[in-house]
Enzyme design. Structure first.
Site: not given
Ligand code: F6P
Length: 521
Positions: A181, A187, A240-241, A326, A357, A485
Site C-alpha cells: 500500500k 521487506e 491494508g488488512r 492490529e 495433539h 520500524k
Molecule cells: O507494519 C504493519 C503494516 O503497515 C500493515 O498495516 C500493513 O498491512 C503491512 O505493514 C504492509 O504495509 P504495505 O502494504 O504498505 O507494504
C-alpha cells in the site's frame, strides 16, 4: 467518550453476562450469507441480549455502521474512510464507483491478456501483512480447486524466504508482483531488489518489464521503475488488512481465475448485506462481537484460539491475527483517554485435528483456558468419507467437551474401574476433571469455495469493526507499528557501519552489545 467501566449501561451488560448460565442448552444458530454460525456454547441469556442492545445504542453503533458503509472518515486518527465494503458492492457508492470499476477493469484485463497469451506460468507475490496474508490465504486454500499458475509468496525480509520462492523457477516465464500500500515497506522493496537480480542473472535484459505493482502510492512504484500499465492502484481509504478486495487480489485472479476473485467479492457482499440488514439478535458479526467482548472484558479471557478443522485454512490464523490484533490492539479512545476495560484478546491457533495433539490439553484443563472459534466445511473436496467423518466428529467432540466438562464424580467412575483405593482414586480422578463451561463458536461453511471464504472474511471484518465501536477505539489505524520500524532503520544503518565501531549510545546495554557484536554482518 468518558470511562466505559463506569458507564451504567456497560455495568448492566457485565452484570448480565456474569449472571448468564454456563452449560445452557439453548440452540443459537444464525444463518448469514450461506454460513451457519452456532453460538449455543457462548454465554448468553435474555438479560444479556437486552443489555447488549442498550450498549450498542449507547455506543452509537448504528450510526457508526452507516458511516462505515457511506465512506465517512471513521478512521479518525488518519481522517480517512475505511471503505473496503465499496470494493465488493455490486453497485459501488457513486463517489468511488468509477474509480473502483475502472481499476478493476484494468486489473482483470491484464489477467485476461496474460491468460490469452499463456504468459507467466510462475507468479511471485512480494508483500507483507495485509498485502500478503489475504491473497496467500485465498490462493493456498483454494489452489486445489482451480489452480492455474504456480504462485509463490515471499513476505519476510529473511532472505531464506525469497530464495525459496525463486528456487527452481524459469525467469523467462515469471511475473513478480510487488504488493505494498505504502510502497515504502522495507521487506517488500528488499525482496523486489532480490527478484530483479535473479531475473537479470537469468538473462532477462529488462527485469522491470516482468514486474507489476499493487499500491496506493503509484508515484513510488513509478520511481522504482515499474511502467504505468503495470501499476494497479488502490486507495488510502482502504486499510491494508482490509485490502484483499482491491487490486491486492491480483494473485487470486491470476492463480485461481477471474471468476474465483469475483465469487470472493460476492460472498463478502452477501455478508455486508446481512450485517447491514439483519436484526441485532440474528446478526452474526454483531453477536460474535458481543460474545468476544463478554469473553475478554467481562469474563477475563486474555486470548482466543482459532481452530479451523480444514488444513487448507491454515493461513486464516495469521490473517485473523493481523485483522484482530492490529485493529483492536490499542487502548486509546476518541478523546485520547485510556480505555478502562480490557480489550483485544491475543489470537492464536492451529488447524484441527493437529491442534488437538498440540494445545487442547491446555484448552481443556488450564485453570482459565480460552474461548475457541471452530470452523468446519460440511462438504470436503476429497473422496475419503471416513476421514471427513472423523474430522467432523473430532471437531464437535472437542467443542462439546469444552462446554459440558467432566465433573469429579464422572471422572471417579472411570478411575474406580482400575483403582479400588478410594483416596487414591479420588486423587487420580481430580487429574481427569474438566471444568467445562469453556465458550466457543462453531462456523460451518457448506463447502470451502471462493464465495464462502469471502463471506467468512467479511464476517470477521464486521465482528472486529463492531468490537471497535463497543470499546470506543479506532480499528483502522496502526500507529504502534511505526516505532519499531524507525529503530530498525537506525540500527540497520549502525550495523552497516563496516570496520568502524558503531555508535550505540542511544540504546540499552543489551541492544548496544549486539549491534557492536553483529556489526558488519
Ligand atoms: O507494519 C504493519 C503494516 O503497515 C500493515 O498495516 C500493513 O498491512 C503491512 O505493514 C504492509 O504495509 P504495505 O502494504 O504498505 O507494504
Amino acid at each position: 467518550m468518558t470511562s466505559l467501566a463506569n458507564n451504567p449501561v456497560w455495568q448492566d451488560f457485565c452484570k448480565a453476562v456474569k449472571a448468564s448460565s454456563i452449560g445452557s442448552n439453548n440452540l443459537r444458530i444464525l444463518d448469514a450469507a450461506g454460513l451457519s454460525i452456532d453460538l449455543s456454547t457462548q454465554r448468553h441469556s435474555e438479560a444479556v441480549a437486552n443489555a447488549a442492545e442498550k450498549l450498542l445504542v449507547a455506543q452509537n453503533f448504528e450510526q457508526a455502521r452507516d458511516e462505515l458503509f457511506n465512506g465517512s472518515p471513521i478512521n479518525w486518527t488518519e481522517n480517512r474512510a475505511a471503505w473496503h465494503t465499496a470494493l465488493r458492492a455490486s453497485n459501488p457508492p457513486a463517489a468511488v464507483a468509477d474509480t473502483i470499476t475502472l481499476e478493476r477493469k484494468r486489473m482483470l484485463s491484464f489477467v485476461e491478456q496474460a491468460n490469452s497469451k499463456n504468459q507467466y506460468r510462475n507468479v511471485i507475490h512480494l508483500g507483507i501483512g495485509g498485502s500478503d496474508w489475504g491473497p496467500r490465504l485465498v490462493v493456498e486454500s483454494l489452489a486445489g480447486l482451480t489452480g492455474r499458475r504456480n504462485l509463490r509468496f515471499a513476505s519476510n525480509v529473511d532472505a531464506h524466504a525469497i530464495t525459496a520462492a525463486l528456487d527452481g523457477l524459469d525467469p523467462v516465464d515469471t511475473l513478480i508482483i510487488v504488493a505494498s500500500k505504502s510502497f515504502t515497506t522495507i521487506e517488500s522493496l528488499a525482496n523486489a531488489a532480490c527478484a530483479i537480480d535473479w531475473l537479470r542473472a537469468g538473462g532477462i535484459k529488462n527485469p522491470l518489464d516482468q514486474f507489476v505493482a499493487v499500491t496506493a502510492n503509484p508515484k513510488a512504484a513509478r520511481d522504482f521503475g515499474i511502467k504505468d500499465e503495470h501499476i494497479f492502484q488502490f486507495w488510502d481509504w482502504v486499510g491494508g488488512r482490509y485490502s484483499i478486495w482491491s487490486s491486492i487480489g491480483l494473485p487470486i485472479a491470476l492463480g485461481l481465475g477471474v471468476d474465483a476473485f469475483e465469487d470472493l467479492l460476492q460472498g463478502a457482499a452477501a455478508m455486508d448485506e446481512h450485517f447491514l440488514t439483519a436484526a441485532i439478535e440474528h446478526n452474526a458479526p454483531i453477536q460474535m462481537a458481543l460474545s468476544g467482548v463478554a469473553n475478554r472484558s467481562v469474563l477475563g479471557y486474555a486470548s482466543f484460539a482459532l481452530c479451523p478443522y480444514d488444513a487448507r485454512l491454515r493461513h486464516l490464523i495469521p490473517w485473523l491475527q493481523q485483522l484482530e490484533m492490529e485493529s483492536l490492539g490499542k487502548a486509546t479512545t476518541k478523546d485520547g483517554k485510556t480505555l478502562d476495560v480490557p480489550s483485544s484478546p491475543a489470537v492464536w491457533g492451529m488447524p484441527g485435528t493437529d491442534s488437538q495433539h498440540t494445545f487442547f490439553q491446555w484448552l481443556h484443563q488450564d485453570n482459565i483456558g480460552a474461548p475457541v472459534d471452530f470452523i468446519l466445511c460440511a462438504t470436503p473436496d476429497h473422496r475419503y468419507n471416513r476421514h471427513h467423518r472423523l474430522l467432523v466428529a473430532n471437531c464437535l467432540a472437542q467443542r462439546a467437551a469444552l462446554w459440558q466438562g467432566k465433573p469429579l464424580d464422572q471422572a471417579l467412575i472411570e478411575v474406580q474401574r482400575k483403582e479400588v483405593d478410594p483416596t487414591k482414586a479420588t486423587a487420580m480422578a481430580q487429574h481427569r476433571v474438566h471444568p467445562g463451561g469453556r465458550p466457543s463458536t462453531l462456523i460451518v461453511l457448506p463447502r470451502l469455495d471462493a464465495k464462502s471464504l469471502g463471506a467468512l472474511l467479511a464476517l470477521y471484518e464486521h465482528k472486529v469493526f463492531t468490537q471497535g465501536v463497543i470499546w470506543g477505539i479506532n480499528p483502522f489505524d496502526q500507529w504502534g507499528v511505526e516505532f519499531g520500524k524507525q529503530l530498525a532503520n537506525d540500527i540497520e544503518r549502525r550495523l552497516d557501519a563496516l570496520g568502524s565501531d558503531p555508535e550505540v549510545s542511544p540504546y540499552d546495554p543489551s541492544t548496544a552489545h549486539w549491534v557492536k557484536k553483529l556489526a558488519g554482518g
